[in-house]
Design a protein around this motif. Sequence first.
Motif, PDB file in Angstrom:
ATOM      1  N   GLY A 141       9.225 -78.480  -7.656  1.00  0.00           N
ATOM      2  CA  GLY A 141       9.274 -77.025  -7.829  1.00  0.00           C
ATOM      3  C   GLY A 141       8.599 -76.562  -9.097  1.00  0.00           C
ATOM      4  O   GLY A 141       7.922 -75.533  -9.117  1.00  0.00           O
ATOM      5  N   THR A 142       8.750 -77.325 -10.159  1.00  0.00           N
ATOM      6  CA  THR A 142       8.091 -76.965 -11.435  1.00  0.00           C
ATOM      7  C   THR A 142       6.582 -77.050 -11.297  1.00  0.00           C
ATOM      8  O   THR A 142       5.841 -76.173 -11.781  1.00  0.00           O
ATOM      9  CB  THR A 142       8.580 -77.898 -12.548  1.00  0.00           C
ATOM     10  N   LEU A 153       5.396 -74.100  -9.495  1.00  0.00           N
ATOM     11  CA  LEU A 153       5.482 -72.863 -10.271  1.00  0.00           C
ATOM     12  C   LEU A 153       4.300 -72.708 -11.220  1.00  0.00           C
ATOM     13  O   LEU A 153       3.759 -71.620 -11.386  1.00  0.00           O
ATOM     14  CB  LEU A 153       6.801 -72.835 -11.053  1.00  0.00           C
ATOM     15  N   PHE A 154       3.877 -73.817 -11.870  1.00  0.00           N
ATOM     16  CA  PHE A 154       2.794 -73.754 -12.861  1.00  0.00           C
ATOM     17  C   PHE A 154       1.482 -74.295 -12.322  1.00  0.00           C
ATOM     18  O   PHE A 154       0.600 -74.683 -13.070  1.00  0.00           O
ATOM     19  CB  PHE A 154       3.171 -74.564 -14.119  1.00  0.00           C
TER      20      PHE A 154
END
Length: 490
Positions: free
Chosen positions: A22-23, A26-27
């Motif tokens: 997920g991280t 996100l980035f």
Amino acid sequence: MSSIDSQAAYSLEPLVQAVVHGTNGLFQGTSTPALTADARIKSRSTNIATKYRDEYMFTRELPRGAEIPGTQPSNLSTSTQLTLATARPAVDITNVDEEVQKVLDGLSGKQSKTRATKKVKQPTRDLVLAAADRASRQLNDDQATAAAAGQHLVRKRNYEPVKPEWHAPWRMMRVISGHIGWVRSLAVEPGNKWFASGSVDRTIKIWDLASGTLKITLTGHISPVRGLAVSARHPYLFSCGEDKQVKCWDLETNKVVRQYHGHLSGVYTLALHPVLDLLVTGGRDSVVRVWDIRTKQQVHVLAGHKSTISSVQCQEADPQVISASMDSTVRLWDLAAGKSMTTLTHHKKSVRALALHPTQFGFASASSDNVKQWRCPKGEFVQNFDQGNGSIINSLAVNSDGVVFSGADNGSMRFCDWKSGHCFQETETIVQPGSLDSEAGIFCSTFDQTGFRLITGEADKTIKIWKEDDEATEDSHPIDFRPSLSRRRH
């Protein structure tokens, strides 16, 4: 217990992977993806190839347009081609893939099997001597080829210090007492029969040079007398002081016949023009004023200094006026135009003294950092005299034999050779009995017209006369000359 911990860690692993995923998502738009191994190797190879082209390609062959007449550059060695700095068309820097690849292979450890398995000879003494002999023969051949082509190897000239001339040491001859204040100014008359001294006690005293006896005392100033000058063309004595006054004394009547008004503060120095009827003065108002002796009018107001004028000198040829200031500069003035010709900014601290050479076209300036020698008319720097102990130099004098004297506020005295700048004697003055050691200061000095006598005015209220030691020889007082390897050019 350990089995429970392992089960908990195993159950958390999917959760950690989900958080990381997920991280990254996100980035993903802002982060830079990691380079692969192949991309990293390619980037490094491109970087090395670029540096190789930039650093070495223009030195592999000689520049364009300077071909040696009658000589093929291929016949010369690489060192000779680089030394002569002559000719060949520029190379194409794009055809270097093979050489760059060799460099990259060497960096990555990819060497040929033949080179890796080749046995290297140990550097014995015979091999070293043979290699040196081959290098020497190659260098001689290159130099001969260059000379035949009209090119010579230019070698930088070594600095050769000037050997100083021998001068006898100076010793004290006479002490004259009479003033009740510091002696701040001295002047010797052109006939070399008497000299005048000005003091903080506001008086001017005339002394016999041969015997040291007092002839007359002149009173008129209401503040310390800071400057004196005796005219060689008229029977006049000129004086200036901290009372803003510049006076002209008639030596036949011993009275003041003219006064020159215009300075806004104390007047610290004055000088007479050797040919023209002009008087030059300077002081705390930071300007040099040029006066007509007869009409008492200001001919010029030479402005440019930013602090107190400490010393002025006049000479017959341009620059006819030279001034030193507390702003650490020396200025050469065009007297006809009334403008500054040159500003010398070599000194780092206040310049308190100037001295013209009696026979050579040059002068010296003194500051607490050092004493510098200059060549006229452009004010070219010649050399620094041997460094002192950093004391404040108040006085400077030069005689026709090339002896440069500098006196400092702590009583130190240095005698240097004008030609080489070598200090051949360094001593200290002796205060008169009853004085404090702190009164061992030298404020003014001058040589007599012959140059054989040195007169100093000091803080112990005395006037001292010095002369050369008649019994000294080159054997008894040899020159202790230890030149440095380099020469300061500023």
